[in-house]
Design a protein around this motif. Structure first.
Motif, PDB file in Angstrom:
ATOM      1  N   HIS A 249      51.324  40.061  34.915  1.00 36.61           N
ATOM      2  CA  HIS A 249      50.409  40.297  36.023  1.00 36.61           C
ATOM      3  C   HIS A 249      49.020  40.681  35.524  1.00 36.61           C
ATOM      4  CE1 HIS A 249      53.957  40.051  38.488  1.00 36.61           C
ATOM      5  NE2 HIS A 249      54.505  41.086  37.868  1.00 36.61           N
ATOM      6  N   THR A 250      48.022  40.377  36.321  1.00 33.85           N
ATOM      7  CA  THR A 250      46.633  40.702  35.978  1.00 33.85           C
ATOM      8  C   THR A 250      46.177  42.018  36.610  1.00 33.85           C
ATOM      9  OG1 THR A 250      45.832  39.395  37.852  1.00 33.85           O
ATOM     10  CG2 THR A 250      46.022  38.276  35.737  1.00 33.85           C
ATOM     11  N   ARG A 251      46.963  42.544  37.552  1.00 32.91           N
ATOM     12  CA  ARG A 251      46.654  43.833  38.173  1.00 32.91           C
ATOM     13  C   ARG A 251      47.927  44.652  38.186  1.00 32.91           C
ATOM     14  NH1 ARG A 251      44.544  39.739  41.118  1.00 32.91           N
ATOM     15  NH2 ARG A 251      42.272  39.549  41.040  1.00 32.91           N
ATOM     16  N   ILE A 252      47.835  45.892  37.725  1.00 31.90           N
ATOM     17  CA  ILE A 252      49.025  46.710  37.523  1.00 31.90           C
ATOM     18  C   ILE A 252      48.794  48.080  38.134  1.00 31.90           C
ATOM     19  CG2 ILE A 252      50.699  47.521  35.810  1.00 31.90           C
ATOM     20  CD1 ILE A 252      49.315  45.502  33.862  1.00 31.90           C
ATOM     21  N   VAL A 253      49.831  48.581  38.788  1.00 28.56           N
ATOM     22  CA  VAL A 253      49.774  49.916  39.380  1.00 28.56           C
ATOM     23  C   VAL A 253      49.771  50.974  38.273  1.00 28.56           C
ATOM     24  CG1 VAL A 253      51.018  51.561  40.831  1.00 28.56           C
ATOM     25  CG2 VAL A 253      50.906  49.146  41.489  1.00 28.56           C
ATOM     26  N   VAL A 254      48.927  51.983  38.445  1.00 36.73           N
ATOM     27  CA  VAL A 254      48.866  53.116  37.510  1.00 36.73           C
ATOM     28  C   VAL A 254      49.366  54.354  38.243  1.00 36.73           C
ATOM     29  CG1 VAL A 254      47.373  54.586  36.109  1.00 36.73           C
ATOM     30  CG2 VAL A 254      46.938  52.122  36.234  1.00 36.73           C
ATOM     31  N   ILE A 262      51.030  57.647  42.549  1.00 36.36           N
ATOM     32  CA  ILE A 262      50.143  56.535  42.204  1.00 36.36           C
ATOM     33  C   ILE A 262      48.694  57.006  42.161  1.00 36.36           C
ATOM     34  CG2 ILE A 262      49.298  54.281  42.941  1.00 36.36           C
ATOM     35  CD1 ILE A 262      52.032  53.721  44.100  1.00 36.36           C
ATOM     36  N   ILE A 263      48.021  56.629  41.081  1.00 35.67           N
ATOM     37  CA  ILE A 263      46.603  56.953  40.925  1.00 35.67           C
ATOM     38  C   ILE A 263      45.729  55.822  41.447  1.00 35.67           C
ATOM     39  CG2 ILE A 263      44.792  57.448  39.238  1.00 35.67           C
ATOM     40  CD1 ILE A 263      46.980  58.644  37.439  1.00 35.67           C
ATOM     41  N   GLY A 264      46.126  54.579  41.152  1.00 32.12           N
ATOM     42  CA  GLY A 264      45.336  53.422  41.569  1.00 32.12           C
ATOM     43  C   GLY A 264      45.877  52.161  40.930  1.00 32.12           C
ATOM     44  N   VAL A 265      45.009  51.196  40.773  1.00 32.70           N
ATOM     45  CA  VAL A 265      45.383  49.904  40.203  1.00 32.70           C
ATOM     46  C   VAL A 265      44.380  49.565  39.115  1.00 32.70           C
ATOM     47  CG1 VAL A 265      45.668  47.438  40.653  1.00 32.70           C
ATOM     48  CG2 VAL A 265      46.428  49.100  42.352  1.00 32.70           C
ATOM     49  N   LEU A 286      39.932  53.826  34.338  1.00 38.24           N
ATOM     50  CA  LEU A 286      39.890  52.401  34.664  1.00 38.24           C
ATOM     51  C   LEU A 286      40.513  52.085  36.030  1.00 38.24           C
ATOM     52  CD1 LEU A 286      40.906  50.863  31.207  1.00 38.24           C
ATOM     53  CD2 LEU A 286      38.617  50.936  32.222  1.00 38.24           C
ATOM     54  N   ALA A 287      41.393  52.958  36.499  1.00 38.68           N
ATOM     55  CA  ALA A 287      42.102  52.688  37.755  1.00 38.68           C
ATOM     56  C   ALA A 287      41.158  52.709  38.952  1.00 38.68           C
ATOM     57  CB  ALA A 287      43.230  53.694  37.953  1.00 38.68           C
ATOM     58  N   LYS A 288      41.342  51.771  39.858  1.00 39.44           N
ATOM     59  CA  LYS A 288      40.564  51.695  41.094  1.00 39.44           C
ATOM     60  C   LYS A 288      41.468  51.982  42.282  1.00 39.44           C
ATOM     61  CE  LYS A 288      37.303  48.267  39.286  1.00 39.44           C
ATOM     62  NZ  LYS A 288      36.719  46.906  39.465  1.00 39.44           N
ATOM     63  N   ALA A 289      40.881  52.604  43.276  1.00 43.05           N
ATOM     64  CA  ALA A 289      41.655  52.952  44.468  1.00 43.05           C
ATOM     65  C   ALA A 289      42.089  51.688  45.202  1.00 43.05           C
ATOM     66  CB  ALA A 289      40.826  53.845  45.388  1.00 43.05           C
ATOM     67  N   ALA A 290      43.333  51.669  45.647  1.00 41.71           N
ATOM     68  CA  ALA A 290      43.872  50.532  46.399  1.00 41.71           C
ATOM     69  C   ALA A 290      44.201  50.996  47.813  1.00 41.71           C
ATOM     70  CB  ALA A 290      45.127  49.991  45.719  1.00 41.71           C
ATOM     71  N   PRO A 291      43.983  50.143  48.793  1.00 41.36           N
ATOM     72  CA  PRO A 291      44.301  50.533  50.174  1.00 41.36           C
ATOM     73  C   PRO A 291      45.805  50.668  50.365  1.00 41.36           C
ATOM     74  CG  PRO A 291      43.751  48.208  50.075  1.00 41.36           C
ATOM     75  CD  PRO A 291      43.473  48.761  48.711  1.00 41.36           C
ATOM     76  N   ALA A 292      46.189  51.519  51.300  1.00 48.15           N
ATOM     77  CA  ALA A 292      47.603  51.696  51.647  1.00 48.15           C
ATOM     78  C   ALA A 292      47.834  51.166  53.053  1.00 48.15           C
ATOM     79  CB  ALA A 292      47.989  53.163  51.565  1.00 48.15           C
ATOM     80  N   ARG A 307      41.030  41.993  52.204  1.00 49.35           N
ATOM     81  CA  ARG A 307      39.704  41.384  52.239  1.00 49.35           C
ATOM     82  C   ARG A 307      38.604  42.430  52.017  1.00 49.35           C
ATOM     83  NH1 ARG A 307      39.791  39.518  57.169  1.00 49.35           N
ATOM     84  NH2 ARG A 307      40.794  37.544  56.650  1.00 49.35           N
ATOM     85  N   ASP A 308      38.834  43.632  52.479  1.00 53.72           N
ATOM     86  CA  ASP A 308      37.812  44.678  52.374  1.00 53.72           C
ATOM     87  C   ASP A 308      38.030  45.608  51.195  1.00 53.72           C
ATOM     88  OD1 ASP A 308      36.762  43.664  54.742  1.00 53.72           O
ATOM     89  OD2 ASP A 308      37.943  45.014  56.004  1.00 53.72           O
ATOM     90  N   ALA A 309      39.069  45.385  50.380  1.00 51.43           N
ATOM     91  CA  ALA A 309      39.409  46.312  49.302  1.00 51.43           C
ATOM     92  C   ALA A 309      38.596  46.028  48.038  1.00 51.43           C
ATOM     93  CB  ALA A 309      40.899  46.216  48.992  1.00 51.43           C
ATOM     94  N   ALA A 310      38.441  47.086  47.234  1.00 54.53           N
ATOM     95  CA  ALA A 310      37.732  46.932  45.964  1.00 54.53           C
ATOM     96  C   ALA A 310      38.571  46.170  44.956  1.00 54.53           C
ATOM     97  CB  ALA A 310      37.365  48.313  45.407  1.00 54.53           C
ATOM     98  N   VAL A 311      39.884  46.275  45.076  1.00 54.71           N
ATOM     99  CA  VAL A 311      40.801  45.542  44.211  1.00 54.71           C
ATOM    100  C   VAL A 311      41.799  44.824  45.114  1.00 54.71           C
ATOM    101  CG1 VAL A 311      42.235  47.616  43.962  1.00 54.71           C
ATOM    102  CG2 VAL A 311      42.468  45.756  42.319  1.00 54.71           C
ATOM    103  N   PRO A 312      42.078  43.545  44.874  1.00 50.98           N
ATOM    104  CA  PRO A 312      42.943  42.777  45.779  1.00 50.98           C
ATOM    105  C   PRO A 312      44.424  43.098  45.613  1.00 50.98           C
ATOM    106  CG  PRO A 312      42.209  41.389  43.989  1.00 50.98           C
ATOM    107  CD  PRO A 312      41.508  42.689  43.812  1.00 50.98           C
ATOM    108  N   MET A 313      44.791  44.334  45.923  1.00 52.91           N
ATOM    109  CA  MET A 313      46.177  44.761  45.924  1.00 52.91           C
ATOM    110  C   MET A 313      46.307  45.940  46.872  1.00 52.91           C
ATOM    111  SD  MET A 313      48.653  46.142  42.837  1.00 52.91           S
ATOM    112  CE  MET A 313      48.914  44.545  42.081  1.00 52.91           C
TER     113      MET A 313
END
Length: 435
Positions: A249-254, A262-265, A286-292, A307-313
């Motif tokens: 995967h190119t995006r991984i949960v941290v 969970i801290i982010g992605v 490095l982790a970015k906040a992901a919507p819940a 669509r509105d998230a900083a990271v697509p997850m």
């Protein structure tokens, strides 16, 4: 023997043709599809707007048409009997030697039968078939004339319209029917369009996939918790490197210590950039906040959040706040178009394989509604499961053993592989109908 009244015949045929015009106009305006008329109106098609107005006030329009058809029918019957019965009787009397009384009766009956037959063909069936072939263009073409008829006969139309409304009130019924297109009708239209060659099979599959997506909750398209790759922010850099190399995967949960914290992605490209630049691999930075999103939300709501998230997850959370899984744009696209081979692990098999004998090898993780559409049966709208494994558990009401089977909806479902307590593979075959 007097000359045959061909002028009267022409008048009768003209009345029949006028009756056919009214019948065609009535069916064209009633059966015309409102969206197509609206599109024609936006394109500047003359008469489309009037056709929409007549269809919206169908009670007055139908009353006006019925007045015209009734008057034509009465006039045609009376005129044809009075003008043609005598000449026909005279010829029957001269040609076949019938008595005057018998010739009059036979002549009158013959005129009525012929006029009725021609009226059915020219005045009803053929015009209505024309109307069904192209209702929208015909509705736009005849709308001005029908609008004029409605205005001219307004007093009589008002009386008939109010009378019909009174009858509906006495019956406690609504006169205006609900013309909303149901989902089942839409699916049927898409299938008919494919059969008629209007759309390709691949286009029908995409449309069906979009409709399925709109009906699914987020938990029906997410990657479940047990299949989510995650990184521990407290782990050493060597362990993090090994996990990054191993994951596809190119995006991984941290998370911090366990998956519930969970801290982010983190995106693999950000981790790679840090490594190439010689910076420490700080997952917290490095982790970015992901919507819940809640697991009961619609899949389309997840699309809006992504669509509105900083990271697509997006992180999927249940009603107790527990982490249930993740959803990505790839999950939503897979729900529409099917799984992409590049997104699947090498050891994973396709969700559905058709065998030579016609039976199906089905993955327990396949969407239940997708299997139901393939097999041709319906699932209850209010259900607590989203996968084929959930369907099996709902039917058996216990965790099955390998080899256990049941029959439902005309199909035989056999569990052929269990991964611990997880239903991994099923063999699905059609049940022979009982004589």
């Amino acid at each position: 023997m007097p000359a045959f009244p061909w002028t009267d015949v022409a008048i009768i045929l003209a009345l029949i043709a006028l009756n056919g015009f009214f019948a065609m106009a009535e069916l064209a305006i009633v059966s015309a599809r409102r969206p197509r008329l609206q599109a024609m109106q936006r394109a500047g098609r003359r008469g489309a707007g009037r056709a929409l107005a007549l269809a919206a006030d169908s009670g007055r329009f139908l009353s006006a048409v019925q007045i015209g058809i009734t008057l034509i029918g009465v006039a045609n019957g009376a005129f044809s009997g009075a003008s043609l019965a005598g000449p026909v009787a005279a010829r029957l009397e001269g040609w076949f030697g019938l008595s005057a009384s018998v010739a009059d009766d036979v002549g009158f009956a013959l005129v009525i039968v012929i006029v009725t037959y021609v009226s059915l063909i020219i005045g009803e069936l053929v015009p209505k078939q024309f109307a069904l072939r192209a209702p929208e263009p015909l509705a736009a073409a005849v709308a001005p004339a029908m609008d004029l008829l409605t205005r001219v006969t307004r007093p009589f139309v008002f009386l008939l319209d109010q009378s019909s409304q009174l009858v509906f009130r006495l019956l406690r019924l609504k006169r205006d029917a609900d013309h909303a297109v149901t989902e089942e009708e839409l699916r049927s239209m898409v299938t008919d369009a494919e059969s008629a060659g209007v759309i390709e099979e691949s286009e029908r599959a995409l449309i069906s996939g979009i409709m399925r997506l709109a009906d699914r909750p987020v938990r029906g398209v997410m990657t479940p918790r047990v299949e989510v790759d995650w990184l521990d922010a407290s782990a050493g850099e060597d362990e993090v490197r090994a996990r990054l190399i191993a994951t596809p995967h190119t995006r991984i949960v941290v998370a911090d210590g366990n998956i519930d914290t969970i801290i982010g992605v983190v995106q693999a490209r950000d981790a790679l950039a840090a490594l190439l630049e010689g910076r420490p691999l700080d997952l917290r930075a490095l982790a970015k906040a992901a919507p819940a999103v809640p697991d009961v939300a619609d899949a389309t709501d997840a699309l809006t959040a992504l669509r509105d998230a900083a990271v697509p997850m997006a992180l999927v959370i249940d009603e107790y706040g527990h982490f249930e899984g993740v959803v990505t744009p790839a999950d939503l696209l897979a729900a529409i178009a099917g799984e992409f081979k590049s997104d699947m692990d090498d050891e994973l098999d396709p969700h559905l394989v058709t065998r030579e004998d016609g039976s199906l090898l089905v993955s327990g993780g396949m969407a239940a509604d997708e299997l139901a559409e393939t097999l041709g049966f319906e699932l209850p709208e209010e259900r607590d499961y989203q996968t084929v494994a959930g369907f099996v558990l709902a039917e058996l009401e216990h965790i099955p053993a390998t080899g256990e089977h049941f029959e439902a909806r005309g199909w035989r479902f056999e569990v052929i592989d269990m991964d611990g307590r997880k239903i991994d593979k099923l063999l699905v075959s059609r049940v022979q109908p009982d004589p």
